[in-house]
Write an enzyme that holds these catalytic residues in place. Structure first.
Site, PDB file in Angstrom:
ATOM      1  N   GLU A   1       1.278  -0.817  -5.187  1.00  0.00           N
ATOM      2  CA  GLU A   1       0.033   0.230  -4.923  1.00  0.00           C
ATOM      3  C   GLU A   1       0.250   1.492  -5.293  1.00  0.00           C
ATOM      4  O   GLU A   1       0.970   2.369  -4.732  1.00  0.00           O
ATOM      5  CB  GLU A   1      -0.838   0.234  -3.473  1.00  0.00           C
ATOM      6  CG  GLU A   1      -2.004   1.383  -3.720  1.00  0.00           C
ATOM      7  CD  GLU A   1      -2.175   2.781  -3.683  1.00  0.00           C
ATOM      8  OE1 GLU A   1      -2.144   3.428  -3.952  1.00  0.00           O
ATOM      9  OE2 GLU A   1      -1.296   2.729  -2.865  1.00  0.00           O
TER      10      GLU A   1
ATOM     11  N   ASP B   1       0.756  -1.891  -0.738  1.00  0.00           N
ATOM     12  CA  ASP B   1      -0.396  -0.553   0.391  1.00  0.00           C
ATOM     13  C   ASP B   1       0.813   1.167   0.426  1.00  0.00           C
ATOM     14  O   ASP B   1       2.241   1.558   0.817  1.00  0.00           O
ATOM     15  CB  ASP B   1      -0.964   0.054   1.353  1.00  0.00           C
ATOM     16  CG  ASP B   1      -2.101   0.887   1.085  1.00  0.00           C
ATOM     17  OD1 ASP B   1      -2.921   0.976   0.352  1.00  0.00           O
ATOM     18  OD2 ASP B   1      -1.897   2.214   1.944  1.00  0.00           O
TER      19      ASP B   1
ATOM     20  N   ASP C   1     -10.871   1.815  -1.372  1.00  0.00           N
ATOM     21  CA  ASP C   1     -11.743   2.870  -0.807  1.00  0.00           C
ATOM     22  C   ASP C   1     -12.092   3.748  -2.047  1.00  0.00           C
ATOM     23  O   ASP C   1     -12.980   4.664  -1.365  1.00  0.00           O
ATOM     24  CB  ASP C   1      -9.884   3.367  -1.436  1.00  0.00           C
ATOM     25  CG  ASP C   1      -8.834   3.781   0.509  1.00  0.00           C
ATOM     26  OD1 ASP C   1      -9.376   3.802   1.011  1.00  0.00           O
ATOM     27  OD2 ASP C   1      -7.621   3.623  -0.028  1.00  0.00           O
TER      28      ASP C   1
END
Length: 525
Positions: free
Chosen positions: A351, A304, A405
């Site tokens: 990511e 991430d 998200d």
């Protein structure tokens, strides 16, 4: 690319069906692996599985420990099969919603069950189980000792953040730590037991997934929470004030698609350089241990906020938003060269969303890592938009309809952030027959793309609306709660997924051979 052409499902473990109010590592997790295998899938992706903190809305991205497992994911059914619970302990788990996690009720119920299991373990566990527990504690001592002590002290301190503990404990004075270990030995043992149960059950799930040909894709947040065992045990690795023990600067991102004021995450930032201005080798070693640990659990890891390794957004701690930050250089390739030298090639998904610069892309590509393509970002007015499937420049990427998200595809399409022109472009691109088909059409666009791996949020596969969204960035309430009811995981859904994957050449090899012998020409649903 470490994936052949294939597809998988994004579904966090907490979202699984179970009678205990939250998904866990027990029978329904193994059942979902079976579901994926029968549906022609190759991968299961989920969010971080570390312990969550109710203070931060139980976000898996604001954990109390980077190395530990979330005890809420421990399966009471498997504790029962290990004779650590009685059947009479379980019927009390009634009245939970099958659609949403009530974290307060789940924490209360799971804590009571685990306390009972620990008592049973102390009184009557078999010799083999005790030996397995001792072996686990010895093998994981490099993080487990600090974690168990941290959790025991947090309990004694009424869950006060560690930087507000008495100074000798907060600053880890050896005499204070030794006294605390002796005084709280029993509770330290409990938290060791909790982790033993988690990792024992995890190994069972991973073994089952391997037998079924399903790769597990984990998620490693770049940052850790301030009130965590990691920061408390490694204060010299973070940008903390030596007097207050609070961060001087914190992590976040500047204004973007998700927030006009940016996102002020509040995590402490790393000290990537030592006092001499050189690469912080101790911090590099901590990252090596972190990657080794997660690869013992997962086959592939999504990192991430990968861009933070090239440059990260630094916000002064006193700022209320992330607007007034600045970019600072990250460790860059030096960290990954160090990791590769220690561990070999890393099966990592980068990511690479948000404000991505050529330097971030150069780092990703130099490392040979696949990035992410989000179809919900594709349909603005720019014909060169890199998220449009026909603009993918390499199959070495992972395509998503959306992420945890994002809103669900249906919620996004019907929401007020999407313009009519965007809707019309998507309708034309997907040759959609009706707006109700948009989630399924987006799934097809992902499967049809040249990306080596397509990951589909289960909500989009099911065509669910915005009420099933997992997270709204920059909000702290109502997130991470969605669950799928078991009646939605049907045989028809398996057949539809398998058929689509066969059509777009994403079946695993053994499934391709089976599909070749089946009649073709199934009509579009």
């Amino acid at each position: 690319m470490f994936f052949k052409r294939s597809s998988g499902i994004l579904l966090h473990l907490t979202s699984l069906p179970s009678r205990f109010g939250i998904g866990d590592l027990g029978p329904t997790a193994r059942g979902f692996v079976d579901f994926l295998a029968s549906a022609g899938q190759s991968a299961w992706q989920f969010l971080p599985v570390c312990p969550t903190n109710p203070v931060f809305g139980n976000s898996p991205y604001m954990s109390m420990a980077a190395f530990a497992g979330n005890p809420l994911l421990i399966s009471p059914d498997l504790l029962l099969s290990d004779n650590l619970l009685d059947a009479g302990d379980l019927p009390a788990a009634q009245g939970f919603s099958e659609y949403l996690v009530n974290f307060e009720a789940v924490i209360r119920h799971k804590t009571a069950l685990l306390a009972g299991a620990h008592q049973r373990f102390l009184k009557s566990a078999s010799t083999a189980l005790r030996e397995e527990f001792s072996g686990f504690c010895a093998e994981e001592d490099f993080w487990l000792a600090d974690y168990a002590l941290f959790m025991a002290l947090r309990e004694v301190m009424d869950e006060t953040a560690w930087h507000d503990w008495p100074r000798p404990l907060a600053t880890r004075q050896p005499e204070a730590l030794a006294a605390a270990r002796g005084q709280h030995e029993r509770r330290i043992g409990y938290y060791r037991f909790e982790q033993f149960c988690f990792f024992r059950q995890w190994r069972g799930l991973r073994d089952h997934a391997r037998k079924k040909g399903i790769q597990l894709i984990g998620d490693i947040p770049i940052y850790v929470g301030l009130d965590s065992a990691d920061v408390w045990a490694n204060q010299e690795l973070f940008e903390l004030d030596t007097e207050t023990l609070l961060p001087t600067v914190v992590a976040g991102v500047p204004p973007d698609y998700f927030s006009e004021t940016g996102q002020r995450w509040g995590n402490p930032l790393y000290r990537w350089q030592d006092e001499k201005g050189l690469a912080n080798q101790k911090l590099f070693g901590w990252w090596r241990d972190r990657f080794r640990h997660i690869f013992a659990l997962m086959d592939v890891v999504r990192v991430d906020h990968f861009r933070g390794f090239e440059a990260y957004w630094e916000v002064k701690a006193e700022e209320e938003t992330a607007m007034n930050g600045r970019w600072r250089p990250g460790p860059g390739r030096a960290l990954f060269d160090f990791l590769k030298k220690s561990m070999g090639e890393l099966p990592v998904i980068a990511e690479d969303l948000g404000l991505i610069t050529p330097e971030v892309e150069e780092l990703r590509d130099a490392l040979g890592l696949p990035g992410m393509k989000i179809l919900q970002f594709a349909f603005d007015s720019d014909p060169t938009n890199p998220y449009l499937p026909h603009n993918f420049t390499t199959p070495n990427c992972v395509v998503f309809t959306g992420t945890h998200d994002n809103d669900t595809t249906l919620g996004w399409f019907l929401g007020d952030k999407v313009t009519d022109s965007t809707r019309n472009r998507l309708r034309r691109y997907a040759n959609s027959r009706s707006d109700a088909d948009i989630p399924r059409d987006m799934v097809r666009l992902a499967l049809a793309s040249s990306a080596a791996l397509a990951i589909l949020p289960l909500q989009d596969v099911l065509g669910f609306g915005g009420d099933c969204r997992m997270n709204k960035p920059s909000t702290s309430e109502g997130n991470w709660r969605w669950r799928v009811a078991p009646r939605f995981l049907t045989g028809d859904l398996q057949l539809r997924l398998r058929d689509e994957c066969a059509f777009y050449n994403r079946l695993p090899q053994n499934k391709k051979e089976e599909a070749a012998s089946q009649p073709t020409g199934r009509k579009r649903p």
